[in-house]
Design a protein around this motif. Structure first.
Motif, PDB file in Angstrom:
ATOM      1  N   ASN A   4       0.810  -1.221   0.000  1.00  0.00           N
ATOM      2  CA  ASN A   4       0.000   0.000   0.000  1.00  0.00           C
ATOM      3  C   ASN A   4       0.843   1.270   0.000  1.00  0.00           C
ATOM      4  O   ASN A   4       0.321   2.367   0.169  1.00  0.00           O
ATOM      5  CB  ASN A   4      -0.933   0.019   1.217  1.00  0.00           C
ATOM      6  N   ASP A   7       0.224   4.071  -5.024  1.00  0.00           N
ATOM      7  CA  ASP A   7      -1.069   3.920  -5.687  1.00  0.00           C
ATOM      8  C   ASP A   7      -0.805   3.341  -7.072  1.00  0.00           C
ATOM      9  O   ASP A   7      -0.513   4.068  -8.025  1.00  0.00           O
ATOM     10  CB  ASP A   7      -1.784   5.268  -5.791  1.00  0.00           C
ATOM     11  N   ASP A   9      -1.267   1.435 -10.739  1.00  0.00           N
ATOM     12  CA  ASP A   9      -2.242   1.494 -11.824  1.00  0.00           C
ATOM     13  C   ASP A   9      -2.941   0.161 -12.031  1.00  0.00           C
ATOM     14  O   ASP A   9      -4.025   0.105 -12.627  1.00  0.00           O
ATOM     15  CB  ASP A   9      -1.545   1.904 -13.128  1.00  0.00           C
ATOM     16  N   ARG A  40      -7.423   0.444  -5.847  1.00  0.00           N
ATOM     17  CA  ARG A  40      -7.529   1.901  -5.911  1.00  0.00           C
ATOM     18  C   ARG A  40      -8.637   2.311  -6.886  1.00  0.00           C
ATOM     19  O   ARG A  40      -8.990   1.549  -7.782  1.00  0.00           O
ATOM     20  CB  ARG A  40      -6.194   2.519  -6.376  1.00  0.00           C
ATOM     21  N   GLN A  43      -8.689   1.622 -10.927  1.00  0.00           N
ATOM     22  CA  GLN A  43      -7.577   0.706 -11.182  1.00  0.00           C
ATOM     23  C   GLN A  43      -8.026  -0.497 -12.028  1.00  0.00           C
ATOM     24  O   GLN A  43      -9.202  -0.852 -12.073  1.00  0.00           O
ATOM     25  CB  GLN A  43      -7.037   0.210  -9.830  1.00  0.00           C
ATOM     26  N   LEU A  63     -15.074   1.108  -5.738  1.00  0.00           N
ATOM     27  CA  LEU A  63     -14.061   2.085  -6.135  1.00  0.00           C
ATOM     28  C   LEU A  63     -14.043   2.350  -7.633  1.00  0.00           C
ATOM     29  O   LEU A  63     -13.209   3.120  -8.119  1.00  0.00           O
ATOM     30  CB  LEU A  63     -12.674   1.593  -5.690  1.00  0.00           C
TER      31      LEU A  63
END
Length: 272
Positions: A4, A7, A9, A40, A43, A63
């Protein structure tokens, strides 16, 4: 955790089984919620498991992440001497991975290629070269000889199931002799139950240290899992177990070493 820190892709979340429950949780959905922490917004998420826990896809939906699942967007068709891979942005007929055997690896390969395809121009010949030469030591790793030795770091129920399936499909000319030592926080009973139908003789090795399991406990759990006492040979440590395996195995047999990274590393050090 460390995954983590950035961030990313794209994210690949492999098949989730029960392990490290004291940290992660005691069922796959709870563990999946922990693993989903790397997802994320927006993503690409690649799931090499055809039946992933619902918590993964639910979090991705929350998300707005795009999910690519094995058997859906990630396709692999096994042929006698090759595999046909079709993923978004790449399709090719590739050799079966000789150093990373087992059909469970196909989803991993498909996910890796799909994750790379948006950013790299994947050349089929170079990918084939990588497939031929990539290896993951001590995962279904065979050392030819008389007897043959097979090393696999299977140490939980899921990996034991994969190892059992591989043994079931292997050509068998003699006995399968297990050399097994496990840490105390593993599900010994489940591991035994998966592998018992494939193993003819068990050599159990006690492991020292605060997380190790003594051989008396390993043997008791084996009997509780339905393995006959006459199939069990108990050794206090790895050196004794290795000596007994060398003595017991006939040229046509296969010695299968598994149960822990600790066990496999110690036996490999002696054997190679």
């Amino acid at each position: 955790d460390a995954t983590n820190l950035i961030d990313a892709d794209a994210a690949i979340i492999t098949r989730i089984g029960l392990d490290h429950q004291d940290w992660l949780g005691h069922d796959t959905e709870t563990i999946a919620r922990e693993k989903a922490g790397i997802i994320r917004p927006g993503q690409r998420v690649f799931l090499p498991d055809a039946h992933p826990p619902a918590a993964l896809t639910a979090r991705a939906d929350e998300l707005g992440a795009t999910v690519y699942r094995y058997g859906d967007a990630l396709h692999v068709k096994e042929q006698p001497d090759s595999i046909q891979i079709t993923v978004p942005g790449f399709t090719a007929r590739l050799p079966k991975p000789p150093l990373m055997p087992g059909a469970h690896q196909y989803g991993h390969l498909a996910a890796a290629l799909a994750a790379l395809a948006p950013w790299l121009r994947l050349d089929a010949a170079r990918v084939a070269h990588a497939v031929i030469h990539t290896q993951n030591p001590a995962r279904l790793m065979q050392i030819a000889g008389e007897p043959r030795w097979l090393f696999d770091v299977a140490h939980n129920a899921d990996s034991a199931e994969v190892l059992a399936a591989w043994l079931h499909g292997m050509p068998r000319h003699g006995r399968f002799i297990a050399l097994c030592g496990m840490l105390r926080d593993k599900d010994h009973h489940a591991i035994y139950r998966h592998l018992a139908p494939e193993i003819d003789q068990w050599i159990l090795a006690g492991l020292g240290g605060p997380r190790g399991t003594d051989v008396q406990t390993l043997a008791a759990h084996a009997r509780e899992a339905g393995i006959a006492a006459e199939k069990l040979l108990s050794c206090d440590d790895i050196p004794a177990a290795y000596h007994h395996a060398r003595t017991l195995a006939r040229p046509e047999d296969t010695v299968v070493v598994f149960g822990s990274f600790v066990t496999v590393a110690a036996v490999l050090e002696k054997h190679t």
